[in-house]
Design a protein around this motif. Structure first.
Motif, PDB file in Angstrom:
ATOM      1  N   LEU A 115      46.395  79.159  57.768  1.00  0.00           N
ATOM      2  CA  LEU A 115      45.556  79.420  56.603  1.00  0.00           C
ATOM      3  C   LEU A 115      46.422  79.147  55.389  1.00  0.00           C
ATOM      4  N   LEU A 116      45.955  78.272  54.524  1.00  0.00           N
ATOM      5  CA  LEU A 116      46.692  77.923  53.316  1.00  0.00           C
ATOM      6  C   LEU A 116      45.805  78.228  52.125  1.00  0.00           C
ATOM      7  N   LEU A 117      46.274  79.112  51.255  1.00  0.00           N
ATOM      8  CA  LEU A 117      45.554  79.472  50.037  1.00  0.00           C
ATOM      9  C   LEU A 117      46.377  79.013  48.851  1.00  0.00           C
ATOM     10  N   LEU A 118      45.726  78.392  47.873  1.00  0.00           N
ATOM     11  CA  LEU A 118      46.422  77.850  46.723  1.00  0.00           C
ATOM     12  C   LEU A 118      45.553  78.070  45.485  1.00  0.00           C
ATOM     13  N   PHE A 119      46.131  78.658  44.467  1.00  0.00           N
ATOM     14  CA  PHE A 119      45.433  78.846  43.199  1.00  0.00           C
ATOM     15  C   PHE A 119      46.064  77.927  42.164  1.00  0.00           C
ATOM     16  N   SER A 120      45.237  77.220  41.425  1.00  0.00           N
ATOM     17  CA  SER A 120      45.742  76.361  40.351  1.00  0.00           C
ATOM     18  C   SER A 120      46.083  77.221  39.141  1.00  0.00           C
ATOM     19  N   ALA A 121      46.681  76.606  38.142  1.00  0.00           N
ATOM     20  CA  ALA A 121      47.027  77.328  36.916  1.00  0.00           C
ATOM     21  C   ALA A 121      45.774  77.854  36.216  1.00  0.00           C
ATOM     22  N   SER A 122      44.650  77.167  36.413  1.00  0.00           N
ATOM     23  CA  SER A 122      43.401  77.615  35.788  1.00  0.00           C
ATOM     24  C   SER A 122      42.717  78.701  36.610  1.00  0.00           C
ATOM     25  N   GLY A 123      43.265  79.013  37.798  1.00  0.00           N
ATOM     26  CA  GLY A 123      42.707  80.069  38.627  1.00  0.00           C
ATOM     27  C   GLY A 123      41.760  79.583  39.701  1.00  0.00           C
ATOM     28  N   LYS A 124      41.593  78.271  39.837  1.00  0.00           N
ATOM     29  CA  LYS A 124      40.682  77.742  40.853  1.00  0.00           C
ATOM     30  C   LYS A 124      41.347  77.853  42.225  1.00  0.00           C
ATOM     31  N   LEU A 125      40.561  78.277  43.212  1.00  0.00           N
ATOM     32  CA  LEU A 125      41.063  78.471  44.565  1.00  0.00           C
ATOM     33  C   LEU A 125      40.855  77.221  45.412  1.00  0.00           C
ATOM     34  N   TYR A 126      41.910  76.827  46.116  1.00  0.00           N
ATOM     35  CA  TYR A 126      41.842  75.762  47.112  1.00  0.00           C
ATOM     36  C   TYR A 126      42.354  76.377  48.402  1.00  0.00           C
ATOM     37  N   HIS A 127      41.671  76.094  49.521  1.00  0.00           N
ATOM     38  CA  HIS A 127      42.154  76.655  50.777  1.00  0.00           C
ATOM     39  C   HIS A 127      41.952  75.675  51.918  1.00  0.00           C
ATOM     40  N   TYR A 128      42.786  75.860  52.933  1.00  0.00           N
ATOM     41  CA  TYR A 128      42.665  75.083  54.167  1.00  0.00           C
ATOM     42  C   TYR A 128      42.764  76.070  55.316  1.00  0.00           C
ATOM     43  N   LEU A 129      41.857  75.929  56.257  1.00  0.00           N
ATOM     44  CA  LEU A 129      41.827  76.768  57.445  1.00  0.00           C
ATOM     45  C   LEU A 129      41.855  75.861  58.660  1.00  0.00           C
ATOM     46  N   ALA A 130      42.810  76.094  59.567  1.00  0.00           N
ATOM     47  CA  ALA A 130      42.927  75.259  60.761  1.00  0.00           C
ATOM     48  C   ALA A 130      41.631  75.308  61.566  1.00  0.00           C
ATOM     49  N   PRO A 131      41.281  74.208  62.240  1.00  0.00           N
ATOM     50  CA  PRO A 131      40.025  74.173  62.995  1.00  0.00           C
ATOM     51  C   PRO A 131      39.957  75.196  64.122  1.00  0.00           C
ATOM     52  N   THR A 132      41.098  75.665  64.593  1.00  0.00           N
ATOM     53  CA  THR A 132      41.087  76.619  65.706  1.00  0.00           C
ATOM     54  C   THR A 132      40.828  78.050  65.247  1.00  0.00           C
ATOM     55  N   VAL A 133      40.836  78.275  63.942  1.00  0.00           N
ATOM     56  CA  VAL A 133      40.622  79.630  63.405  1.00  0.00           C
ATOM     57  C   VAL A 133      39.154  79.777  63.050  1.00  0.00           C
ATOM     58  N   PRO A 134      38.483  80.810  63.592  1.00  0.00           N
ATOM     59  CA  PRO A 134      37.037  80.953  63.349  1.00  0.00           C
ATOM     60  C   PRO A 134      36.687  81.244  61.883  1.00  0.00           C
ATOM     61  N   SER A 135      37.450  82.138  61.225  1.00  0.00           N
ATOM     62  CA  SER A 135      37.139  82.460  59.834  1.00  0.00           C
ATOM     63  C   SER A 135      38.368  83.048  59.150  1.00  0.00           C
ATOM     64  N   VAL A 136      38.324  83.045  57.831  1.00  0.00           N
ATOM     65  CA  VAL A 136      39.427  83.612  57.056  1.00  0.00           C
ATOM     66  C   VAL A 136      39.565  85.094  57.382  1.00  0.00           C
ATOM     67  N   LYS A 137      38.431  85.786  57.490  1.00  0.00           N
ATOM     68  CA  LYS A 137      38.460  87.223  57.769  1.00  0.00           C
ATOM     69  C   LYS A 137      39.139  87.498  59.109  1.00  0.00           C
ATOM     70  N   ASP A 138      38.793  86.741  60.144  1.00  0.00           N
ATOM     71  CA  ASP A 138      39.426  86.926  61.454  1.00  0.00           C
ATOM     72  C   ASP A 138      40.924  86.667  61.379  1.00  0.00           C
ATOM     73  N   PHE A 139      41.299  85.631  60.638  1.00  0.00           N
ATOM     74  CA  PHE A 139      42.713  85.276  60.509  1.00  0.00           C
ATOM     75  C   PHE A 139      43.478  86.389  59.795  1.00  0.00           C
ATOM     76  N   VAL A 140      42.906  86.934  58.720  1.00  0.00           N
ATOM     77  CA  VAL A 140      43.567  87.991  57.968  1.00  0.00           C
ATOM     78  C   VAL A 140      43.641  89.267  58.808  1.00  0.00           C
ATOM     79  N   GLU A 141      42.601  89.572  59.569  1.00  0.00           N
ATOM     80  CA  GLU A 141      42.636  90.743  60.449  1.00  0.00           C
ATOM     81  C   GLU A 141      43.727  90.593  61.503  1.00  0.00           C
ATOM     82  N   ARG A 142      43.904  89.374  62.002  1.00  0.00           N
ATOM     83  CA  ARG A 142      44.980  89.103  62.959  1.00  0.00           C
ATOM     84  C   ARG A 142      46.350  89.315  62.304  1.00  0.00           C
TER      85      ARG A 142
END
Length: 181
Positions: free
Chosen positions: A44-71
């Motif tokens: 899981l890759l989370l990236l915020f720009s200087a303006s505050g915009k969120l960019y993220h990448y989640l590997a295809p094997t991970v069902p959701s961000v929530k599941d990944f964070v709970e793990r």
């Protein structure tokens, strides 16, 4: 011919800084995708720009961000997700219970002649008062011990200073040359 090394510092030109951000962001996300595919890594890759915009990448094997964070929470025993309202509610309940207990103890410690107390309740009151007295005496003894140690050290220092002065006086009297103190 290779690329020249650039010094890593903040880019002052806003247009050039934004262009560099997008290029490096794309390169970072490409590397993340490659790592996830080549090594079968959950990512899981989370990236915020200087303006505050969120960019993220989640590997295809991970069902959701929530599941990944709970793990992640389970693995590190830390809490990332939290419901502030639930925390506040629990905190309010805890403070309310503490207030009730303190009010009960306060009412209990002010023995009212009009109240009818049982022998066990009076025995419990006596025990709690004795425990409080024990704590007060212990703290008083600790403070007195600290003061005594401080004063003893001060006396030792003054005695050492006095002995030093006596040595100077005796040395000066034996050499019969006056020493300025």
């Amino acid at each position: 011919m290779g690329r020249g090394r650039c010094e890593i510092k903040r880019i002052e030109n806003p247009t050039q800084r934004q262009s560099t951000f997008y290029k490096r962001r794309d390169g970072l996300f490409k590397k993340a995708r490659e790592l996830a595919v080549l090594c079968d890594a959950d990512l899981l890759l989370l990236l915020f720009s200087a303006s505050g915009k969120l960019y993220h990448y989640l590997a295809p094997t991970v069902p959701s961000v929530k599941d990944f964070v709970e793990r992640y929470e389970a693995a590190t025993h830390t809490k990332v997700w939290s419901d502030i309202r639930q925390e506040r509610r629990a905190e309010l309940e805890k403070v309310g219970k503490m207030c009730d207990i303190l009010e009960k103890e306060l009412r209990f410690m002010t023995v009212d002649d009009r109240e009818q107390y049982t022998v066990p309740s009076l025995a419990a009151l006596e025990q709690s008062l004795e425990a409080a007295m024990h704590k007060v005496r212990f703290e008083k003894d600790r403070k007195i011990g600290g003061e005594m140690s401080y004063l003893e050290n001060m006396i030792r220092g003054k005695q050492a200073e006095r002995y030093g002065l006596c040595d100077k006086v005796s040395a000066s009297s034996s050499s019969s040359v006056p020493v300025a103190l």
